[in-house]
Design a protein around this motif. Structure first.
Motif, PDB file in Angstrom:
ATOM      1  N   HIS A  35       0.827  -1.220   0.000  1.00 14.97           N
ATOM      2  CA  HIS A  35       0.000   0.000   0.000  1.00 14.97           C
ATOM      3  C   HIS A  35       0.858   1.266   0.000  1.00 14.97           C
ATOM      4  O   HIS A  35       0.417   2.314  -0.468  1.00 14.97           O
ATOM      5  CB  HIS A  35      -1.019   0.005   1.141  1.00 14.97           C
ATOM      6  N   THR A  36       2.110   1.186   0.463  1.00 18.46           N
ATOM      7  CA  THR A  36       3.003   2.342   0.377  1.00 18.46           C
ATOM      8  C   THR A  36       3.312   2.646  -1.089  1.00 18.46           C
ATOM      9  O   THR A  36       3.264   3.804  -1.517  1.00 18.46           O
ATOM     10  CB  THR A  36       4.312   2.093   1.164  1.00 18.46           C
ATOM     11  N   CYS A  37       3.606   1.608  -1.860  1.00 23.62           N
ATOM     12  CA  CYS A  37       3.865   1.797  -3.291  1.00 23.62           C
ATOM     13  C   CYS A  37       2.623   2.352  -3.986  1.00 23.62           C
ATOM     14  O   CYS A  37       2.709   3.237  -4.844  1.00 23.62           O
ATOM     15  CB  CYS A  37       4.243   0.474  -3.956  1.00 23.62           C
ATOM     16  N   MET A  38       1.471   1.815  -3.595  1.00 22.15           N
ATOM     17  CA  MET A  38       0.222   2.190  -4.263  1.00 22.15           C
ATOM     18  C   MET A  38      -0.276   3.576  -3.865  1.00 22.15           C
ATOM     19  O   MET A  38      -1.181   4.100  -4.511  1.00 22.15           O
ATOM     20  CB  MET A  38      -0.843   1.125  -4.001  1.00 22.15           C
ATOM     21  N   THR A  39       0.331   4.166  -2.837  1.00 24.91           N
ATOM     22  CA  THR A  39      -0.026   5.548  -2.508  1.00 24.91           C
ATOM     23  C   THR A  39       0.145   6.423  -3.743  1.00 24.91           C
ATOM     24  O   THR A  39      -0.704   7.261  -4.048  1.00 24.91           O
ATOM     25  CB  THR A  39       0.858   6.077  -1.360  1.00 24.91           C
ATOM     26  N   CYS A  40       1.241   6.224  -4.448  1.00 25.96           N
ATOM     27  CA  CYS A  40       1.482   6.979  -5.681  1.00 25.96           C
ATOM     28  C   CYS A  40       0.996   6.212  -6.909  1.00 25.96           C
ATOM     29  O   CYS A  40       0.385   6.784  -7.809  1.00 25.96           O
ATOM     30  CB  CYS A  40       2.971   7.279  -5.850  1.00 25.96           C
ATOM     31  N   HIS A  41       1.262   4.907  -6.947  1.00 25.74           N
ATOM     32  CA  HIS A  41       1.021   4.159  -8.172  1.00 25.74           C
ATOM     33  C   HIS A  41      -0.437   3.766  -8.384  1.00 25.74           C
ATOM     34  O   HIS A  41      -0.759   3.133  -9.393  1.00 25.74           O
ATOM     35  CB  HIS A  41       1.962   2.955  -8.257  1.00 25.74           C
ATOM     36  N   SER A  42      -1.322   4.178  -7.506  1.00 26.17           N
ATOM     37  CA  SER A  42      -2.754   4.064  -7.808  1.00 26.17           C
ATOM     38  C   SER A  42      -3.159   5.223  -8.726  1.00 26.17           C
ATOM     39  O   SER A  42      -4.236   5.209  -9.300  1.00 26.17           O
ATOM     40  CB  SER A  42      -3.574   4.093  -6.521  1.00 26.17           C
ATOM     41  N   GLN A  43      -2.251   6.221  -8.849  1.00 26.84           N
ATOM     42  CA  GLN A  43      -2.542   7.391  -9.688  1.00 26.84           C
ATOM     43  C   GLN A  43      -1.512   7.594 -10.797  1.00 26.84           C
ATOM     44  O   GLN A  43      -1.805   8.212 -11.812  1.00 26.84           O
ATOM     45  CB  GLN A  43      -2.583   8.631  -8.811  1.00 26.84           C
ATOM     46  N   LEU A  44      -0.280   7.096 -10.595  1.00 32.30           N
ATOM     47  CA  LEU A  44       0.794   7.269 -11.571  1.00 32.30           C
ATOM     48  C   LEU A  44       1.199   5.926 -12.152  1.00 32.30           C
ATOM     49  O   LEU A  44       1.391   4.962 -11.400  1.00 32.30           O
ATOM     50  CB  LEU A  44       2.020   7.897 -10.901  1.00 32.30           C
ATOM     51  N   TRP A  45       1.353   5.867 -13.461  1.00 29.29           N
ATOM     52  CA  TRP A  45       1.785   4.651 -14.134  1.00 29.29           C
ATOM     53  C   TRP A  45       0.858   3.473 -13.801  1.00 29.29           C
ATOM     54  O   TRP A  45       1.303   2.353 -13.601  1.00 29.29           O
ATOM     55  CB  TRP A  45       3.233   4.306 -13.776  1.00 29.29           C
ATOM     56  N   THR A  46      -0.439   3.750 -13.763  1.00 37.16           N
ATOM     57  CA  THR A  46      -1.412   2.748 -13.312  1.00 37.16           C
ATOM     58  C   THR A  46      -1.489   1.523 -14.215  1.00 37.16           C
ATOM     59  O   THR A  46      -1.845   0.445 -13.750  1.00 37.16           O
ATOM     60  CB  THR A  46      -2.815   3.373 -13.191  1.00 37.16           C
TER      61      THR A  46
END
Length: 197
Positions: free
Chosen positions: A62-73
């Motif tokens: 979920h730490t990675c997905m903090t950004c990657h839910s919006q960037l480079w999805t």
């Protein structure tokens, strides 16, 4: 016999034996250079327990997905991250800075005293793929334990990768002040029981 002894000495200090400079294959080709240097993410964002625990910790998905839910999805390279989140199974990262089981190392005490991440992990901000920058052999640790002063900096600057711009004299003066405040005595830091338990 001399040739065998010298050969053994060379092997013990070789990058082959210490794995210094070797890149570990990872499930996701994570770039510290991109995340640290380009994006300015502090080490503690992903390695959240480094100040409070023996282990620095690896980031949960979920730490990675903090950004990657919006960037480079939709990026294919991030499929293992999305799969990890969907299945609630952690990514199985391969440790780069692995110590033997018989070595006790506490990140939090080193961070608290001002030992910078770069001292042991090298300039991760310049690593497109992470490799072991230091040998993590006993001699490496003992060199610092026997003369910690030049390796210390203010705790709020431990995650800074760049050199502080201090002269050797300034580094030593600051380090010796920290050693007095925390009663760090190098004569006790090479006791075997400090690291081997």
């Amino acid at each position: 016999m001399l040739i065998l002894a010298l050969g053994g000495w060379d092997y013990a200090r070789s990058s082959y034996q210490s794995q210094t400079g070797w890149v570990q294959d990872q499930p996701v080709p994570f770039s510290h250079k991109h995340h640290v240097a380009d994006d300015g993410i502090d080490c503690r964002y992903c390695h959240a327990s480094v100040e409070t625990s023996e282990n620095a910790g690896l980031p949960p998905t979920h730490t990675c997905m903090t950004c990657h839910s919006q960037l480079w999805t939709g990026a294919g390279v991030l499929e293992p991250v999305r799969e990890s989140l969907a299945s609630d199974k952690p990514i199985r990262w391969r440790r780069v800075a692995q110590l033997p089981d018989y070595v006790q190392f506490n990140h939090s005490i080193h961070i608290d005293r001002g030992v910078a991440c770069v001292e042991c992990h090298g300039r991760v901000d310049q690593m497109p793929l992470t490799w072991r920058a230091k040998p993590f052999q006993m001699q490496f640790c003992l060199e610092c334990h026997r003369d910690p002063a030049p390796h210390l900096r203010p705790p709020d600057l431990v995650t800074r990768m760049e050199p502080l711009g201090w002269s050797e004299k300034q580094k030593r003066a600051y380090g010796e002040q920290v050693m007095r405040v925390h009663r760090i005595d190098p004569k006790t830091l090479d006791n075997c029981g400090i690291c081997h338990r």
